[in-house]
Design a protein around this motif. Structure first.
Motif, PDB file in Angstrom:
ATOM      1  N   PRO A  92       2.343  -8.183 -17.409  1.00  0.00           N
ATOM      2  CA  PRO A  92       3.241  -7.824 -16.310  1.00  0.00           C
ATOM      3  C   PRO A  92       3.224  -6.307 -16.061  1.00  0.00           C
ATOM      4  CG  PRO A  92       4.329  -9.299 -17.851  1.00  0.00           C
ATOM      5  CD  PRO A  92       3.004  -8.929 -18.462  1.00  0.00           C
ATOM      6  N   VAL A  93       3.253  -5.926 -14.790  1.00  0.00           N
ATOM      7  CA  VAL A  93       3.158  -4.516 -14.385  1.00  0.00           C
ATOM      8  C   VAL A  93       4.176  -3.659 -15.131  1.00  0.00           C
ATOM      9  CG1 VAL A  93       3.389  -2.921 -12.431  1.00  0.00           C
ATOM     10  CG2 VAL A  93       2.225  -5.090 -12.125  1.00  0.00           C
ATOM     11  N   GLU A  94       5.391  -4.149 -15.275  1.00  0.00           N
ATOM     12  CA  GLU A  94       6.459  -3.377 -15.932  1.00  0.00           C
ATOM     13  C   GLU A  94       6.137  -3.083 -17.396  1.00  0.00           C
ATOM     14  OE1 GLU A  94       7.321  -6.880 -14.937  1.00  0.00           O
ATOM     15  OE2 GLU A  94       7.008  -5.986 -12.967  1.00  0.00           O
ATOM     16  N   ALA A 128       0.770   3.784 -14.332  1.00  0.00           N
ATOM     17  CA  ALA A 128       0.956   4.984 -13.505  1.00  0.00           C
ATOM     18  C   ALA A 128      -0.348   5.764 -13.368  1.00  0.00           C
ATOM     19  CB  ALA A 128       2.045   5.869 -14.109  1.00  0.00           C
ATOM     20  N   ILE A 129      -1.093   5.871 -14.446  1.00  0.00           N
ATOM     21  CA  ILE A 129      -2.376   6.578 -14.413  1.00  0.00           C
ATOM     22  C   ILE A 129      -3.361   5.833 -13.511  1.00  0.00           C
ATOM     23  CG2 ILE A 129      -4.395   7.225 -15.792  1.00  0.00           C
ATOM     24  CD1 ILE A 129      -2.403   7.736 -18.099  1.00  0.00           C
ATOM     25  N   THR A 183      -4.054  -2.678 -10.082  1.00  0.00           N
ATOM     26  CA  THR A 183      -3.218  -2.258  -8.967  1.00  0.00           C
ATOM     27  C   THR A 183      -2.581  -3.489  -8.340  1.00  0.00           C
ATOM     28  OG1 THR A 183      -4.742  -0.443  -8.574  1.00  0.00           O
ATOM     29  CG2 THR A 183      -3.185  -0.933  -6.829  1.00  0.00           C
ATOM     30  N   PRO A 184      -1.258  -3.530  -8.314  1.00  0.00           N
ATOM     31  CA  PRO A 184      -0.603  -4.679  -7.670  1.00  0.00           C
ATOM     32  C   PRO A 184      -1.079  -4.806  -6.229  1.00  0.00           C
ATOM     33  CG  PRO A 184       1.003  -3.299  -8.801  1.00  0.00           C
ATOM     34  CD  PRO A 184      -0.318  -2.576  -8.830  1.00  0.00           C
ATOM     35  N   LYS A 185      -1.304  -6.003  -5.796  1.00  0.00           N
ATOM     36  CA  LYS A 185      -1.873  -6.265  -4.470  1.00  0.00           C
ATOM     37  C   LYS A 185      -1.115  -5.534  -3.360  1.00  0.00           C
ATOM     38  CE  LYS A 185      -4.925  -9.249  -5.932  1.00  0.00           C
ATOM     39  NZ  LYS A 185      -5.762  -8.578  -6.858  1.00  0.00           N
TER      40      LYS A 185
END
Length: 189
Positions: free
Chosen positions: A57-59, A66-67, A178-180
């Motif tokens: 998960p992104v979180e 972030a990088i 990268t989230p869509k």
């Protein structure tokens, strides 16, 4: 670029030979095969790792996310300069850490294992912008690249392998990290 030219100048003024800097190729076929097979293997592992991280998960990705959003190309227009940078980074960083730094450390009388370790620590620290995990992973990659420099007596395999890691990061990273919603529709990779 100026910094790397300065390193090349220092190497020349201090009398380091092309061989000491890893700028020669011994056993061309062996070196070429190792370069290509190693680059393909490392590229596949990098791609699999990016896919694995993309499932987290992104979180939960922390600073890695972030990088990725800041430095990885987000469109085809950004991809071309990124690829040029990735290849030159492989060339320049290998000359700096596995060429010049290892030649200087060996010239100081250090044993091969210590030369590889210390140059890898320096390489890891130079990537501190990636956070603690990035430093450790870069140090480990540095150990592999440094060992190849010793094993082949040449920077060529390390340059190929390093460039493969960076090229795959730029091509597969945006797809998996990268989230869509963050990628622009037009010019998407």
């Amino acid at each position: 670029m100026v910094c790397r030219r300065g390193v090349a100048w220092r190497a020349w003024t201090h009398g380091f030979t092309a061989s000491q800097l890893g700028l020669t190729i011994h056993g061309r076929t062996r070196t070429l095969v190792a370069s290509i097979v190693g680059a393909a293997t490392i590229a596949a592992l990098q791609w699999l790792n990016l896919r694995r991280v993309g499932r987290i998960p992104v979180e939960a990705r922390g600073s890695l996310q972030a990088i990725a959003e800041r430095i990885l190309p987000q469109s085809t227009v950004e991809l071309l300069p990124y690829l040029a940078l990735a290849i030159t980074a492989g060339l320049c960083e290998e000359f700096l850490y596995r060429g010049f730094a290892m030649a200087v450390l060996a010239h100081l009388g250090m044993q091969a294992w210590a030369v590889v370790l210390l140059s890898s620590v320096l390489f890891g620290l130079a990537h501190s912008y990636q956070g603690r995990g990035g430093i450790v992973m870069t140090l480990l990659i540095g150990l592999i690249l440094g060992t190849s420099r010793i094993a082949y007596g040449s920077l060529v395999p390390a340059i190929f392998w390093h460039s493969a890691v960076d090229v795959v990061a730029g091509t597969a990273g945006p797809r998996h990290l990268t989230p869509k919603g963050l990628m622009p529709r037009k010019g998407r990779i």
